[in-house]
Write an enzyme that holds these catalytic residues in place. Structure first.
Site, PDB file in Angstrom:
ATOM      1  CB  THR A   1      -6.943  -9.748  25.923  1.00 55.17           C
ATOM      2  OG1 THR A   1      -6.182  -9.208  24.855  1.00 55.17           O
ATOM      3  CG2 THR A   1      -8.054 -10.626  25.426  1.00 55.17           C
ATOM      4  CB  THR A   2      -3.606  -5.648  26.639  1.00 55.56           C
ATOM      5  OG1 THR A   2      -4.364  -4.728  25.885  1.00 55.56           O
ATOM      6  CG2 THR A   2      -2.914  -6.645  25.741  1.00 55.56           C
TER       7      THR A   2
ATOM      8  N   GLY B   1     -15.523 -16.716  38.915  1.00 57.63           N
ATOM      9  CA  GLY B   1     -16.757 -16.945  38.170  1.00 57.63           C
ATOM     10  C   GLY B   1     -16.621 -17.914  37.020  1.00 57.63           C
ATOM     11  CG  HIS B   2     -15.026 -18.137  32.362  1.00 55.83           C
ATOM     12  ND1 HIS B   2     -14.131 -19.104  31.968  1.00 55.83           N
ATOM     13  CD2 HIS B   2     -15.869 -17.950  31.324  1.00 55.83           C
ATOM     14  CE1 HIS B   2     -14.431 -19.480  30.737  1.00 55.83           C
ATOM     15  NE2 HIS B   2     -15.475 -18.794  30.320  1.00 55.83           N
TER      16      HIS B   2
ATOM     17  NE  ARG C   1     -31.398 -21.020  21.541  1.00 53.29           N
ATOM     18  CZ  ARG C   1     -31.469 -22.330  21.319  1.00 53.29           C
ATOM     19  NH1 ARG C   1     -30.420 -23.087  21.573  1.00 53.29           N
ATOM     20  NH2 ARG C   1     -32.547 -22.878  20.847  1.00 53.29           N
TER      21      ARG C   1
ATOM     22  NE  ARG D   1     -20.290  -7.749  27.007  1.00 57.50           N
ATOM     23  CZ  ARG D   1     -18.985  -7.522  26.872  1.00 57.50           C
ATOM     24  NH1 ARG D   1     -18.106  -8.428  27.258  1.00 57.50           N
ATOM     25  NH2 ARG D   1     -18.548  -6.394  26.351  1.00 57.50           N
ATOM     26  CG  HIS D   2     -22.766 -10.946  31.680  1.00 52.35           C
ATOM     27  ND1 HIS D   2     -22.857 -10.013  32.679  1.00 52.35           N
ATOM     28  CD2 HIS D   2     -21.452 -10.991  31.335  1.00 52.35           C
ATOM     29  CE1 HIS D   2     -21.664  -9.528  32.943  1.00 52.35           C
ATOM     30  NE2 HIS D   2     -20.779 -10.084  32.137  1.00 52.35           N
TER      31      HIS D   2
ATOM     32  CD  GLU E   1     -12.022  -8.536  42.895  1.00 53.46           C
ATOM     33  OE1 GLU E   1     -13.058  -8.162  43.468  1.00 53.46           O
ATOM     34  OE2 GLU E   1     -12.013  -9.366  41.965  1.00 53.46           O
TER      35      GLU E   1
ATOM     36  CD  GLU F   1     -17.101  -7.653  39.202  1.00 54.78           C
ATOM     37  OE1 GLU F   1     -17.083  -7.455  37.977  1.00 54.78           O
ATOM     38  OE2 GLU F   1     -16.687  -8.683  39.716  1.00 54.78           O
TER      39      GLU F   1
ATOM     40  CG  ASP G   1     -20.994 -11.440  35.895  1.00 52.87           C
ATOM     41  OD1 ASP G   1     -21.868 -11.180  36.743  1.00 52.87           O
ATOM     42  OD2 ASP G   1     -19.957 -10.764  35.745  1.00 52.87           O
ATOM     43  CG  HIS G   2     -19.411 -15.828  32.457  1.00 52.74           C
ATOM     44  ND1 HIS G   2     -19.604 -14.941  31.424  1.00 52.74           N
ATOM     45  CD2 HIS G   2     -18.313 -15.401  33.115  1.00 52.74           C
ATOM     46  CE1 HIS G   2     -18.641 -14.032  31.450  1.00 52.74           C
ATOM     47  NE2 HIS G   2     -17.845 -14.287  32.470  1.00 52.74           N
TER      48      HIS G   2
ATOM     49  NE  ARG H   1     -19.613  -5.734  29.880  1.00 53.34           N
ATOM     50  CZ  ARG H   1     -18.333  -5.374  29.846  1.00 53.34           C
ATOM     51  NH1 ARG H   1     -17.488  -5.869  30.717  1.00 53.34           N
ATOM     52  NH2 ARG H   1     -17.906  -4.539  28.933  1.00 53.34           N
TER      53      ARG H   1
ATOM     54  CG  HIS I   1     -10.156 -11.212  35.561  1.00 49.50           C
ATOM     55  ND1 HIS I   1     -11.475 -11.058  35.197  1.00 49.50           N
ATOM     56  CD2 HIS I   1      -9.469 -11.378  34.423  1.00 49.50           C
ATOM     57  CE1 HIS I   1     -11.570 -11.122  33.895  1.00 49.50           C
ATOM     58  NE2 HIS I   1     -10.382 -11.317  33.391  1.00 49.50           N
ATOM     59  N   GLY I   2      -9.748 -14.588  36.324  1.00 51.13           N
ATOM     60  CA  GLY I   2      -8.990 -15.647  35.653  1.00 51.13           C
ATOM     61  C   GLY I   2      -8.525 -16.767  36.573  1.00 51.13           C
TER      62      GLY I   2
ATOM     63  CG  ASN J   1     -18.813 -13.035  38.420  1.00 58.20           C
ATOM     64  OD1 ASN J   1     -19.733 -13.334  37.680  1.00 58.20           O
ATOM     65  ND2 ASN J   1     -18.127 -11.917  38.283  1.00 58.20           N
TER      66      ASN J   1
ATOM     67  CG  HIS K   1     -19.491  -6.582  35.780  1.00 56.78           C
ATOM     68  ND1 HIS K   1     -18.374  -6.721  34.987  1.00 56.78           N
ATOM     69  CD2 HIS K   1     -19.808  -5.265  35.729  1.00 56.78           C
ATOM     70  CE1 HIS K   1     -18.037  -5.537  34.495  1.00 56.78           C
ATOM     71  NE2 HIS K   1     -18.901  -4.648  34.916  1.00 56.78           N
TER      72      HIS K   1
HETATM   73  N1  PXP Z   1     -13.250  -9.861  39.952  1.00 57.11           N
HETATM   74  C1  PXP Z   1     -13.635  -8.858  39.129  1.00 57.11           C
HETATM   75  C2  PXP Z   1     -13.452  -7.451  39.570  1.00 57.11           C
HETATM   76  C3  PXP Z   1     -14.236  -9.153  37.893  1.00 57.11           C
HETATM   77  O1  PXP Z   1     -14.621  -8.153  37.091  1.00 57.11           O
HETATM   78  C4  PXP Z   1     -14.452 -10.503  37.541  1.00 57.11           C
HETATM   79  C5  PXP Z   1     -15.128 -10.840  36.246  1.00 57.11           C
HETATM   80  O2  PXP Z   1     -16.311 -10.173  36.106  1.00 57.11           O
HETATM   81  C6  PXP Z   1     -14.038 -11.497  38.420  1.00 57.11           C
HETATM   82  C7  PXP Z   1     -13.420 -11.147  39.614  1.00 57.11           C
HETATM   83  C8  PXP Z   1     -14.235 -12.945  38.117  1.00 57.11           C
HETATM   84  O3  PXP Z   1     -13.409 -13.305  37.056  1.00 57.11           O
HETATM   85  P1  PXP Z   1     -13.527 -14.746  36.406  1.00 57.11           P
HETATM   86  O4  PXP Z   1     -14.895 -14.818  35.780  1.00 57.11           O
HETATM   87  O5  PXP Z   1     -12.413 -14.776  35.416  1.00 57.11           O
HETATM   88  O6  PXP Z   1     -13.380 -15.745  37.513  1.00 57.11           O
END
Ligand code: PXP
Length: 252
Positions: free
Chosen positions: A105-106, A217-218, A23, A54-55, A156, A75, A14-15, A50, A195-196, A12, A48
């Site tokens: 967050t929740t 991603g992150h 910037r 935002r990104h 997922e 996404e 996105d970030h 959005r 995610h995470g 991912n 993703h």
């Molecule tokens: N899967 C889904 C459905 C997501 O929305 C995201 C974040 O956009 C991720 C995976 C990736 O999550 P992370 O950036 O925490 O790795």
């Protein structure tokens, strides 16, 4: 020892766009990151788009779709606007996520149970375009059954709770994801997770045999910033002192 099966990685980006948007400039470019991910062995690229942009921007989605030779996991929230964009992008797969997910967050995965008839139509529209449909759900049997009923190809499993849980309770969360993966797989769904996930918590998830792909991603972007930081500082210092750029515009 469990035998390790081959599991795919969707990266991912996105970030990368988050850093650029901070910037309002043209770099770093998620298109370039997606191509680096491909060269590093990624099996897919995730973006993703959005509602608040935002990104990732619309132009990023089209550029990556056209120029990066990897299946795209697009996404998006299940809105009318996104359906039109998805039809134009024609990604390999769409992953439907709750609209405000990253703002609380929740908040968990998509509630498929409470919007079954809406999602049946929505999933049907995407599938009619030849797009595979994934639903981002909590590792919950009812949500998985409902995902199957609305015609999803893939679920997922949301690993956010697992990732955020204190170490003592993490094993229980892992078992919950394992059980959910079995339920989904037995229904004939492809099972992904994400995610995470990061460098300390991914291995246990990757060992779940029913899983096809992890979307991460992150943590990758965060690690890239740190592993690249020395080189980046070194390069600008060299430039300041008369070093030339290489053919790609990078400091030597
Ligand atoms: N899967 C889904 C459905 C997501 O929305 C995201 C974040 O956009 C991720 C995976 C990736 O999550 P992370 O950036 O925490 O790795």
């Amino acid at each position: 020892m469990p035998t390790h099966h081959q599991i795919e990685l969707g990266v991912n980006v996105d970030h990368i766009a988050t850093l650029r948007q901070a910037r309002g400039v043209s770099y770093p470019d998620p298109l370039q990151a997606a191509d680096i991910a491909r060269k590093a062995g990624a099996d897919g690229v995730t973006v993703h788009l959005r509602e608040d942009r935002r990104h990732i921007q619309d132009s990023d989605v089209f550029a990556i779709r056209e120029q990066v030779d990897l299946p795209m996991n697009f996404e998006m929230a299940a809105t009318a606007e996104m359906l039109e964009i998805a039809k134009k992008v024609a990604p390999y797969e769409c992953c439907l996520v709750p609209e405000k997910r990253e703002e609380l967050t929740t908040e968990g995965g998509l509630s498929v149970i409470t919007q079954q008839s809406y999602l049946t139509d929505y999933v049907g529209e995407l599938k009619a375009q030849g797009i595979k449909v994934s639903l981002f759900v909590d590792p919950d049997e009812e949500q998985i059954n409902a995902s199957h009923q609305v015609g999803a190809d893939i679920v997922e499993l949301h690993t956010g709770t697992y990732a955020e849980t204190a170490e003592e309770a993490q094993h229980a969360e892992l078992l919950r994801i394992q059980r959910a993966a079995t339920v989904a797989h037995d229904l004939g769904l492809q099972v992904n997770a994400g995610h995470g996930l990061h460098y300390q918590n991914t291995v246990s998830i990757a060992a779940i045999p029913e899983l096809t792909c992890l979307n991460i991603g992150h943590s990758i972007v965060a690690r890239a910033v740190m592993t690249g930081f020395y080189e980046a500082v070194f390069a600008i210092k060299q430039l300041m002192n008369g070093a030339r750029l290489d053919s790609e515009g990078n400091g030597l």
